[in-house]
Every structure is written in structure tokens, then in C-alpha cells.
Design a protein around this motif. Structure first.
Motif, mmCIF file in Angstrom:
data_model
loop_
_atom_site.group_PDB
_atom_site.id
_atom_site.type_symbol
_atom_site.label_atom_id
_atom_site.label_comp_id
_atom_site.label_asym_id
_atom_site.label_seq_id
_atom_site.Cartn_x
_atom_site.Cartn_y
_atom_site.Cartn_z
ATOM 1 N N GLN A 93 6.611 0.623 2.416
ATOM 2 C CA GLN A 93 7.140 -0.335 1.472
ATOM 3 C C GLN A 93 6.028 -1.282 1.019
ATOM 4 O OE1 GLN A 93 10.261 -0.024 0.266
ATOM 5 N NE2 GLN A 93 10.295 1.823 1.564
ATOM 6 N N PRO A 94 6.233 -2.054 -0.048
ATOM 7 C CA PRO A 94 5.205 -2.993 -0.506
ATOM 8 C C PRO A 94 4.759 -3.924 0.616
ATOM 9 C CG PRO A 94 6.933 -2.807 -2.146
ATOM 10 C CD PRO A 94 7.403 -2.032 -0.945
ATOM 11 N N VAL A 125 4.664 -1.576 -5.038
ATOM 12 C CA VAL A 125 5.688 -0.529 -5.021
ATOM 13 C C VAL A 125 5.555 0.269 -3.742
ATOM 14 C CG1 VAL A 125 5.808 -0.361 -7.534
ATOM 15 C CG2 VAL A 125 4.190 1.067 -6.263
ATOM 16 N N LYS A 135 0.118 -2.440 -2.419
ATOM 17 C CA LYS A 135 0.704 -2.277 -3.743
ATOM 18 C C LYS A 135 2.057 -2.983 -3.824
ATOM 19 C CE LYS A 135 0.234 1.838 -5.571
ATOM 20 N NZ LYS A 135 -0.831 1.628 -6.557
#
Length: 226
Positions: A202-203, A158, A156
Motif C-alpha cells: 500500500q502507499p 498508489v 508511491k
């Protein structure tokens, strides 16, 4: 943000009205201030009686031993102030209809947890390490090691919070012992053997975890090692 809960059985239309909500001892009354016309075509119609903006805590959950899918849940607090009624609700997330759920406001909790389904952008893999699973015999005692590797990837854009659960065997006999060799800082429930990892990803971040344990048991006694 992004989560809507609509207590209705049809989404044919949604027209906000001027509504006065009166909370009684055992009932909630919605007084509509202005007249409203309903078509006689026999179709179901949705009338929006109230609208609320709520903060939601989004978390992912995975139990890779049972399924490698990661499920997204939203937890909403402060629902006692919304005058909700128990019943069926439609769930919309990021503009898409996800399905239906049941809201029960008769419980004592002020928190509502809602499942938003599988998130395919979070990849969880559980791999058994074959080279760690050889059995060895020492006298009348047999030793067996089990080792599993978990690979987690956040695809992702985000950051996400992910909870991973698994379990190690729990002995109910003094003849059988289970020794934890590597748990990757998991939270361990000694009574049930449940393991829980709480991860912040984290992404595009990838993490690996390991579960490894040793079981000692009598050679002539069958045991379940996983």
C-alpha cells in the motif's frame, strides 16, 4: 492507462488519419482514405495510422542480490487484434519518453510485456546479517548459517505489486545438505533454489522479509555458500 506504444522512428508530429485496415493472409494493409501532404524540408514526420486504448497490468520486479533497483513492467493482452507490425517502437509513460523497444508479433503469445525502467519510488534493500554467519565444527562436518534481511518501502501514492527473487544454494552432492530455516513464505523452486516473494504494498507501506538457511558439508571440501 498511461501507457502508449508508437511504432515509429520519429515523433516530429502526430496527425490522426481516417485509415481502413485490411488483414490479409500474410500482410496488413493500411488504406488512407484522404490525401496527405508531406513537407519537402527533409525532416522525418510521424503519421498516426491508428490509435488504441488498452488495459495494462503493472508490476514491479526486483532481484536485490544483483541490483537494489525495482523495475516496472507493463503487460498488455489482446495484441493480436491490433494489426501491429514487428519493428521498433517508442515507449511513452505518463507523458514522458522512456526509450525504444522492439515489438515481435511473430510469436504465438497474445501478451506483450514492456519494460518501463527503474522506479526510484520503490526502495528495496538486501542486508546480510553478520551475527548469523558464524561457522561451527562438529567432528568432520562443518555447519554454516547464512541469513539475509530484505526491507521494502513503497514511497508511491498508489498501491503496487512487487515480485522479489533470490536464490539459496542447491547441493549436487550427497555429502552437502542445505536446510531452509526461514523463507518468509517465499515460493521455492526445489530444483533451482529460486525464491519468489509476491508482495502487495500500500502507499508508504514498509515490509521486511528474511532468508535464512543452514549448510552442512565436509570440513575438507570447499563449497560456495551463497
Amino acid at each position: 492507462a498511461g501507457l502508449q506504444i508508437r511504432e515509429t522512428s520519429s515523433m516530429a508530429a502526430s496527425i490522426p488519419l481516417d485509415v481502413n485496415v485490411q488483414q490479409g493472409q500474410t500482410t496488413v494493409q493500411f488504406d488512407v482514405a484522404q490525401p496527405y501532404s508531406i513537407s519537402s524540408d527533409g525532416k522525418q514526420l510521424t503519421v498516426e495510422l491508428s490509435s488504441h486504448n488498452l488495459n495494462a497490468d503493472y508490476r514491479h520486479h526486483a532481484v536485490p542480490k544483483l541490483s537494489e533497483d525495482a523495475y516496472l513492467t507493463a503487460t498488455v493482452t489482446g495484441i493480436s487484434e491490433l494489426s501491429l507490425m514487428s519493428g521498433e517502437a517508442n515507449i511513452f509513460f505518463e507523458g514522458a519518453f522512456l526509450g525504444k523497444t522492439l515489438i515481435n508479433v511473430q510469436n504465438t503469445s497474445d501478451t506483450l510485456s514492456i519494460s518501463l525502467g527503474v522506479d526510484k519510488n520503490l526502495v528495496v534493500k538486501r542486508t546480510r546479517q553478520k551475527e548469523e554467519n558464524e561457522k561451527s565444527l562438529t567432528g568432520a562436518t562443518q555447519r554454516a548459517t547464512r541469513s539475509f534481511l530484505y526491507s521494502v518501502l513503497n514511497r508511491k501514492a498508489v498501491a503496487v505489486t512487487l515480485s522479489i527473487e533470490d536464490q539459496i544454494p542447491v547441493s549436487n552432492s550427497s555429502e552437502v545438505t542445505v536446510e531452509k530455516l526461514e523463507m518468509s513464505n517465499a515460493k521455492v523452486d526445489e530444483t533451482t533454489g529460486k525464491l519468489t516473494w509476491e508482495l502487495q504494498l500500500q502507499p508508504n507501506e514498509k515490509k521486511e522479509l528474511q532468508m535464512k538457511y543452514l549448510v552442512k558439508y565436509p570440513r575438507n571440501k570447499p563449497v560456495r555458500l551463497e
